[in-house]
Design an enzyme around this catalytic site. Structure first.
Site, PDB file in Angstrom:
ATOM      1  N   CYS A 107      -2.321  -3.087   7.222  1.00 26.31           N
ATOM      2  CA  CYS A 107      -1.835  -4.022   6.475  1.00 26.31           C
ATOM      3  C   CYS A 107      -0.280  -5.275   6.092  1.00 26.31           C
ATOM      4  O   CYS A 107      -0.166  -6.026   5.852  1.00 26.31           O
ATOM      5  CB  CYS A 107      -1.600  -3.306   4.743  1.00 26.31           C
TER       6      CYS A 107
ATOM      7  N   ASP B  73      -4.620  -0.816  -1.888  1.00 29.26           N
ATOM      8  CA  ASP B  73      -5.997  -0.655  -0.988  1.00 29.26           C
ATOM      9  C   ASP B  73      -6.575  -0.353  -2.310  1.00 29.26           C
ATOM     10  O   ASP B  73      -6.844   1.263  -2.649  1.00 29.26           O
ATOM     11  CB  ASP B  73      -5.331   0.239  -0.381  1.00 29.26           C
TER      12      ASP B  73
ATOM     13  N   LYS C   4      -7.048  -4.871  -2.763  1.00 31.94           N
ATOM     14  CA  LYS C   4      -7.786  -5.424  -1.806  1.00 31.94           C
ATOM     15  C   LYS C   4      -8.991  -4.616  -1.300  1.00 31.94           C
ATOM     16  O   LYS C   4      -8.605  -3.121  -1.758  1.00 31.94           O
ATOM     17  CB  LYS C   4      -7.046  -5.442  -0.591  1.00 31.94           C
TER      18      LYS C   4
ATOM     19  N   HIS D 264     -10.802   7.022   1.773  1.00 27.38           N
ATOM     20  CA  HIS D 264      -9.345   7.271   1.262  1.00 27.38           C
ATOM     21  C   HIS D 264      -9.144   5.634   0.511  1.00 27.38           C
ATOM     22  O   HIS D 264      -9.658   5.244  -0.040  1.00 27.38           O
ATOM     23  CB  HIS D 264      -8.406   6.317   2.763  1.00 27.38           C
TER      24      HIS D 264
ATOM     25  N   ASP E  34       0.535  -0.873   0.083  1.00 28.17           N
ATOM     26  CA  ASP E  34      -0.162  -0.071  -0.415  1.00 28.17           C
ATOM     27  C   ASP E  34       0.837   1.180   0.403  1.00 28.17           C
ATOM     28  O   ASP E  34       0.486   1.517   0.738  1.00 28.17           O
ATOM     29  CB  ASP E  34      -1.025  -0.331   1.410  1.00 28.17           C
TER      30      ASP E  34
ATOM     31  N   HIS F 291     -10.801   0.985  -2.756  1.00 30.07           N
ATOM     32  CA  HIS F 291     -11.983   1.239  -2.493  1.00 30.07           C
ATOM     33  C   HIS F 291     -13.589   2.024  -3.640  1.00 30.07           C
ATOM     34  O   HIS F 291     -12.947   2.886  -4.309  1.00 30.07           O
ATOM     35  CB  HIS F 291     -12.419   1.783  -1.382  1.00 30.07           C
TER      36      HIS F 291
ATOM     37  N   HIS G 259     -17.439   2.608   0.584  1.00 33.99           N
ATOM     38  CA  HIS G 259     -17.260   1.807   0.959  1.00 33.99           C
ATOM     39  C   HIS G 259     -17.305   1.782   2.749  1.00 33.99           C
ATOM     40  O   HIS G 259     -17.142   2.855   3.776  1.00 33.99           O
ATOM     41  CB  HIS G 259     -15.679   1.668   0.845  1.00 33.99           C
TER      42      HIS G 259
HETATM   43  C1  VGL Z   1      -4.793   0.135   5.819  1.00 34.00           C
HETATM   44  C2  VGL Z   1      -5.932   1.941   6.946  1.00 34.00           C
HETATM   45  C3  VGL Z   1      -6.707   1.591   5.851  1.00 34.00           C
HETATM   46  C4  VGL Z   1      -3.755  -1.055   5.258  1.00 34.00           C
HETATM   47  C5  VGL Z   1      -6.016  -0.279   4.339  1.00 34.00           C
HETATM   48  O1  VGL Z   1      -3.663  -1.239   4.412  1.00 34.00           O
HETATM   49  O2  VGL Z   1      -2.962  -0.538   5.834  1.00 34.00           O
HETATM   50  N1  VGL Z   1      -4.686   0.453   6.596  1.00 34.00           N
HETATM   51  N2  VGL Z   1      -7.341   0.660   5.046  1.00 34.00           N
HETATM   52 ZN    ZN Z   2      -8.315   1.458   3.329  1.00 37.25          ZN
END
Ligand code: VGL
Ligand code: ZN
Length: 212
Positions: free
Chosen positions: A159, A54, A114, A89, A16, A56, A60
């Site tokens: 993540c 990431d 993801k 985000h 990410d 979304h 989401h």
């Molecule tokens: C993540 C917060 C929100 C991550 C993803 O993948 O670390 N953290 N979405």
């Molecule tokens: Zn996320």
């Protein structure tokens, strides 16, 4: 220490490294962009690299804006368990979802997206937060004969942590390069995240442990 050799059975999994997780992004991790240089250096030394992204849809379920009355960083109960709510985000196709422009890994062989299901979040590169919906990564790694997953990126406590622990559960060796990661939380929560990974058999080390 003698240091670790990189083998053909290793995959560098870069978590990410996206604009929204870097300074100026909507869910900026402190120093998030500082992972770019060490990851680029490591990337040049790993024959096999994969990225997570990431990804979304608008509205989401992990977005606080989808839950009236709630604020970012509240935790709510969803059908699959507790879920931290985040600022919007990494919306699919948005500039915030793009990889940091300084990331230089042209030989990356796979991008695993993801968090694209409307109603389930996903921190782990292996499965969604319901712990039952796989991304397909474990099968990909097995079919290609990878044995060890080496992780770096954002965020250490989300993540990276969930991916590293799941890598162990799916039968891979897992190793986290701590100084090529940055975390959302600090203090005790960060120490706890590291402890959880170690307890799962994840090795935590630093870039310098891979001698040139
Ligand atoms: C993540 C917060 C929100 C991550 C993803 O993948 O670390 N953290 N979405
Ligand atoms: Zn996320």
């Amino acid at each position: 220490m003698a240091g670790l050799a990189i083998s053909a059975n290793d995959l560098l999994l870069v978590a990410d490294v996206q604009n929204d997780f870097c300074p100026g992004g909507t869910l900026a991790v402190a120093g998030g962009d500082a992972v770019v240089a060490p990851i680029n250096r490591l990337g040049r030394r790993f024959p096999h690299v994969a990225l997570t992204q990431d990804w979304h849809p608008p509205g989401h379920t992990s977005f606080a804006s989808s839950h009236p009355g709630h604020q970012p960083f509240d935790t709510i109960d969803l059908p699959y368990g507790p879920q931290v709510l985040w600022p919007d985000h990494c919306v699919q196709g948005s500039p915030g979802a793009a990889f940091h422009p300084g990331l230089d890994l042209p030989h990356a062989e796979l991008v695993i997206r993801k968090g694209f299901r409307q109603d389930i979040d996903s921190y782990s590169a292996f499965r969604d937060n319901d712990r039952r919906t796989p991304t397909g990564l474990a099968g990909y790694l097995r079919e290609r004969g990878f044995r060890r997953v080496v992780l770096a990126g954002l965020a250490t406590d989300y993540c990276v942590r969930f991916s590293a622990i799941d890598a162990r559960e799916y039968g891979f060796e897992a190793l986290v390069i701590e100084d090529a990661c940055r975390a959302i939380a600090g203090g005790d929560a960060y120490i706890q995240a590291l402890g959880e990974m170690r307890a799962a058999g994840v090795l935590i080390l630093n870039e310098a442990d891979f001698p040139a």
